[in-house]
Design an enzyme around this catalytic site. Structure first.
Site, mmCIF file in Angstrom:
data_model
loop_
_atom_site.group_PDB
_atom_site.id
_atom_site.type_symbol
_atom_site.label_atom_id
_atom_site.label_comp_id
_atom_site.label_asym_id
_atom_site.label_seq_id
_atom_site.Cartn_x
_atom_site.Cartn_y
_atom_site.Cartn_z
ATOM 1 N N PHE A 8 0.847 -1.199 0.000
ATOM 2 C CA PHE A 8 0.000 0.000 0.000
ATOM 3 C C PHE A 8 0.880 1.245 0.000
ATOM 4 O O PHE A 8 1.690 1.454 0.904
ATOM 5 C CB PHE A 8 -0.901 0.003 1.232
ATOM 6 C CG PHE A 8 -1.748 1.241 1.369
ATOM 7 C CD1 PHE A 8 -2.631 1.613 0.367
ATOM 8 C CD2 PHE A 8 -1.668 2.039 2.503
ATOM 9 C CE1 PHE A 8 -3.414 2.763 0.483
ATOM 10 C CE2 PHE A 8 -2.451 3.184 2.643
ATOM 11 C CZ PHE A 8 -3.328 3.537 1.625
ATOM 12 N N GLU A 87 13.284 3.462 4.198
ATOM 13 C CA GLU A 87 12.392 4.059 5.209
ATOM 14 C C GLU A 87 12.888 3.830 6.626
ATOM 15 O O GLU A 87 12.098 3.805 7.568
ATOM 16 C CB GLU A 87 10.967 3.514 5.027
ATOM 17 C CG GLU A 87 10.390 3.725 3.641
ATOM 18 C CD GLU A 87 10.514 5.172 3.140
ATOM 19 O OE1 GLU A 87 10.613 6.100 3.960
ATOM 20 O OE2 GLU A 87 10.544 5.360 1.910
HETATM 21 C C1 BEZ Z 1 4.282 5.531 0.848
HETATM 22 O O1 BEZ Z 1 3.267 4.891 1.043
HETATM 23 O O2 BEZ Z 1 4.482 6.079 -0.194
HETATM 24 C C2 BEZ Z 1 5.242 5.627 1.931
HETATM 25 C C3 BEZ Z 1 4.799 5.825 3.187
HETATM 26 C C4 BEZ Z 1 5.705 5.931 4.189
HETATM 27 C C5 BEZ Z 1 7.039 5.821 3.944
HETATM 28 C C6 BEZ Z 1 7.446 5.613 2.665
HETATM 29 C C7 BEZ Z 1 6.572 5.518 1.637
#
Ligand code: BEZ
Length: 179
Positions: A8, A87
């Site tokens: 997601f 991340e």
């Molecule tokens: C995303 O869903 O795009 C995302 C969310 C949090 C950290 C990195 C990417």
């Protein structure tokens, strides 16, 4: 039981996907909201001047819309390991229930920065968040680019998000008033 891997995306993944996928669909997660409450010291800011990026916040009355990506089985492990690294500034890999636009519900993986992580900033007045985004920049580029690309991507998918919309408009207004 399905052994498909779905990811997601509700933030940068929506406009800078950076991995292979077999198919993608609009979807939402119930009981969660997208908020610019996570500090970024390694992508859109620095440890001295953190930027702000999105995370998911539990909010019983809200839904967060984004994109579900089905990952190729032979690449899923590597893709997720790369994202774990990208991340690492406070996000945890988390499984959530995704509701696809067809109504079908599937398990999906996403990244959430929870309030206990060291870079978490939490809620602030929107004008202050807008100013922080307007002035922050980091190794991945400006924080302003991040929000404007996300805003554009949400618009292209016809996703309404009042928090992102309000912030993006304030940022554009602040920029105009400094010209
Ligand atoms: C995303 O869903 O795009 C995302 C969310 C949090 C950290 C990195 C990417």
């Amino acid at each position: 039981m399905s052994n498909e891997t779905w990811l997601f995306g509700y933030g940068s993944i929506m406009w800078k996907t950076g991995f292979n996928f077999e198919t993608s669909e609009l979807c939402h997660v119930k009981g969660w909201a997208r908020r610019f409450w996570q500090g970024s010291t390694d992508h859109r800011g620095t440890p001295e001047f953190p930027g702000r990026v999105v995370t998911l916040i539990e909010s019983a009355s809200e839904h967060c819309w984004g994109t579900a990506y089905r990952l190729p089985a032979c690449e899923a492990t590597n893709i997720l390991e790369d994202l774990d690294y990208r991340e690492k500034g406070g996000y945890d890999r988390t499984e959530l229930s995704l509701t696809l636009s067809s109504g079908r519900t599937i398990a999906g993986i996403t990244y959430i920065a929870h309030p206990h992580n060291p870079n978490y900033l939490g809620e602030s007045p929107l004008e202050d968040i807008a100013r922080q985004i307007n002035f922050s920049t980091g190794p991945s580029g400006s924080n302003k680019e991040y929000i404007l690309e996300l805003h554009q991507s949400l618009k292209q998918h016809n996703i309404q998000d009042g928090h992102v919309e309000t912030l993006a408009l304030r940022i554009l207004r602040q920029t105009e008033s400094t010209l």
